[in-house]
Write a protein that holds these residues in place. Sequence first.
Motif, PDB file in Angstrom:
ATOM      1  N   CYS A  43       2.619   6.817   3.721  1.00 32.82           N
ATOM      2  CA  CYS A  43       3.746   6.469   2.852  1.00 32.82           C
ATOM      3  C   CYS A  43       4.931   5.972   3.674  1.00 32.82           C
ATOM      4  CB  CYS A  43       4.142   7.696   2.023  1.00 32.82           C
ATOM      5  SG  CYS A  43       5.581   7.440   0.962  1.00 32.82           S
ATOM      6  N   THR A  47       6.174   2.178   3.112  1.00 30.39           N
ATOM      7  CA  THR A  47       7.508   1.886   2.576  1.00 30.39           C
ATOM      8  C   THR A  47       8.367   1.167   3.609  1.00 30.39           C
ATOM      9  OG1 THR A  47       8.211   4.145   3.185  1.00 30.39           O
ATOM     10  CG2 THR A  47       7.505   3.768   0.902  1.00 30.39           C
ATOM     11  N   ILE A  62       0.096   2.094   1.515  1.00 33.68           N
ATOM     12  CA  ILE A  62       0.332   3.071   0.441  1.00 33.68           C
ATOM     13  C   ILE A  62      -0.950   3.321  -0.341  1.00 33.68           C
ATOM     14  CG2 ILE A  62       1.612   3.458  -1.707  1.00 33.68           C
ATOM     15  CD1 ILE A  62       3.918   1.805  -0.349  1.00 33.68           C
ATOM     16  N   ASN A  76       1.865   8.874  -3.012  1.00 30.19           N
ATOM     17  CA  ASN A  76       1.300   7.550  -2.751  1.00 30.19           C
ATOM     18  C   ASN A  76       0.632   6.973  -3.999  1.00 30.19           C
ATOM     19  OD1 ASN A  76       1.844   6.994   0.039  1.00 30.19           O
ATOM     20  ND2 ASN A  76       0.348   8.550   0.604  1.00 30.19           N
ATOM     21  N   LEU A  79       3.353   5.899  -6.362  1.00 31.56           N
ATOM     22  CA  LEU A  79       4.053   4.724  -5.851  1.00 31.56           C
ATOM     23  C   LEU A  79       3.168   3.483  -5.921  1.00 31.56           C
ATOM     24  CD1 LEU A  79       6.529   3.484  -4.555  1.00 31.56           C
ATOM     25  CD2 LEU A  79       5.702   4.267  -2.320  1.00 31.56           C
ATOM     26  N   SER A  80       1.890   3.629  -5.627  1.00 37.36           N
ATOM     27  CA  SER A  80       0.977   2.489  -5.702  1.00 37.36           C
ATOM     28  C   SER A  80       0.900   1.956  -7.122  1.00 37.36           C
ATOM     29  CB  SER A  80      -0.409   2.915  -5.213  1.00 37.36           C
ATOM     30  OG  SER A  80      -1.304   1.827  -5.239  1.00 37.36           O
ATOM     31  N   TYR A 265       8.903  12.159  -0.215  1.00 37.29           N
ATOM     32  CA  TYR A 265       7.494  12.299  -0.594  1.00 37.29           C
ATOM     33  C   TYR A 265       7.268  13.617  -1.319  1.00 37.29           C
ATOM     34  CZ  TYR A 265       2.390  12.371  -0.056  1.00 37.29           C
ATOM     35  OH  TYR A 265       1.035  12.418  -0.301  1.00 37.29           O
TER      36      TYR A 265
END
Length: 353
Positions: A43, A47, A62, A76, A79-80, A265
Motif C-alpha cells: 500500500c 500510493t 495496490i 488495499n 482502495l483498489s 492503513y
Amino acid sequence: MLFLSEEEKSEWRQRSDEILRGALSPGECCDGIRPNLIPVFYCYAGTLLSAKGLEEKGASWIREGAMLEEEGVFFNSFLSSFLERHGGRLVMPAVVFQDPAPFLHFAGVPTLKEARAAFRVHCAHSLPVFTKPFRIMDIGCGDGGLLTALLSHLRKAGRIGDIAEIVLLDASRAMCAMAEEKVGHAFPQASVRVVQSRIENFSGGLEGHFDVMLSSLAYHHMPRETKLVHLKKISPHTDHFIIFEVDSNNDTPEQFSPELALSVYQSYGSLIDWVFSHDAPLETAIPSVDAFLMMEAVSFFIQGRGARTDYHMLRPQWHDLFREGLGSAFTCRCDSIAYSDEYINLYTIHYGR
C-alpha cells in the motif's frame, strides 16, 4: 495499533526510492519485512507511486497487496475498488461533509453506535453533578445525534437538570440545520444557538462560559499547532473539555512517510470495514466510503500537512496538548476506551477544572 521501528522506517524509505527508480517490482521487496506488514508495504509503495504520477504502476502494487490480505484489515482491497471507480487515480471527487448522508450512514454502523454508548457512560461517570442550569457547546456537532443522546443520558444519570443553553458549532450548513431541529425538538426549554463555522474562525470571538465543551471526531481537523492555538482561546470559557476520538498517528508524520501509511492503513481500513460489514445495500455503503472515509484517506497520500483536513492523534499526544493548551487548572478526569481491537481504538478523554 502497530508501529514501525526506526530501522523499519529507514528500510521502507530506502526500498521506496528503489521502487520509484523502477529497480524493484512486486514480489522482489519482501525480504526482512514483517510478514503481517507486507500488505501495508505494498500500500505504501502503491500510493507513493500513484501520488508521484505513476498511477498504473501504483494501482498494480495496490492490487498485488490486496491479494496478500488474509485477515484483519483489507485496506488495499477497499482502495483498489475505489481506484476502479475513479479511473485508476488517487483523487478526491467530493468535498467531505458537503453531503451529510455518507457520514450519517457511518454514524449508524453498529460498532460506532456501541462506542458512542460507551462514551456516554464515560461522561456520566467522570462529570460532576451540575446543580445550576446546564450550558454546553458541541464543537463539530454533526446532526446533533450524539449530543442529544448524551444530554438525555446525563439527565437520566442525575448529572444535569435544567438545560439553559446549547451551542451547536459546525461548518456544514446541512449538519447545522439537522442538529438545530433534532436538539431543539429534544430540549424545547433550552436556548439553542447554531453557529455555522469552524472553531478556527470562532474561538477568537467566543463569549460566555460553558460547563462543558464537547468535540466528537471533530477537533482532529486541525494540525497540532493549530489545535493548541484555539484550545488556549477556548480554555477560559469552559470548566470541562471532552473529546471522543480515534487513536491514529496521522498528525505529525509527514506525507510519503512509512509511519503515516501504516497508520492510515490500519485506521481507515478498520473504519471502512465497519461500513461494509454493516447490513446495508451497496448503493448506501459505497457513497459512505467514497464520499467520506476514502476521501479522507486519499488526502493523506496526496496532500501534505497544512493542506489536508485531518490530523488524528495518539492518546499521549492529546494529553500533552491538553496539559499545554488548557493549562494547569485542568486535570485529566477520564481516559477510557470506548472500542478497541488490534488496529484501532476509540476513546473518551475528559479534562476538567
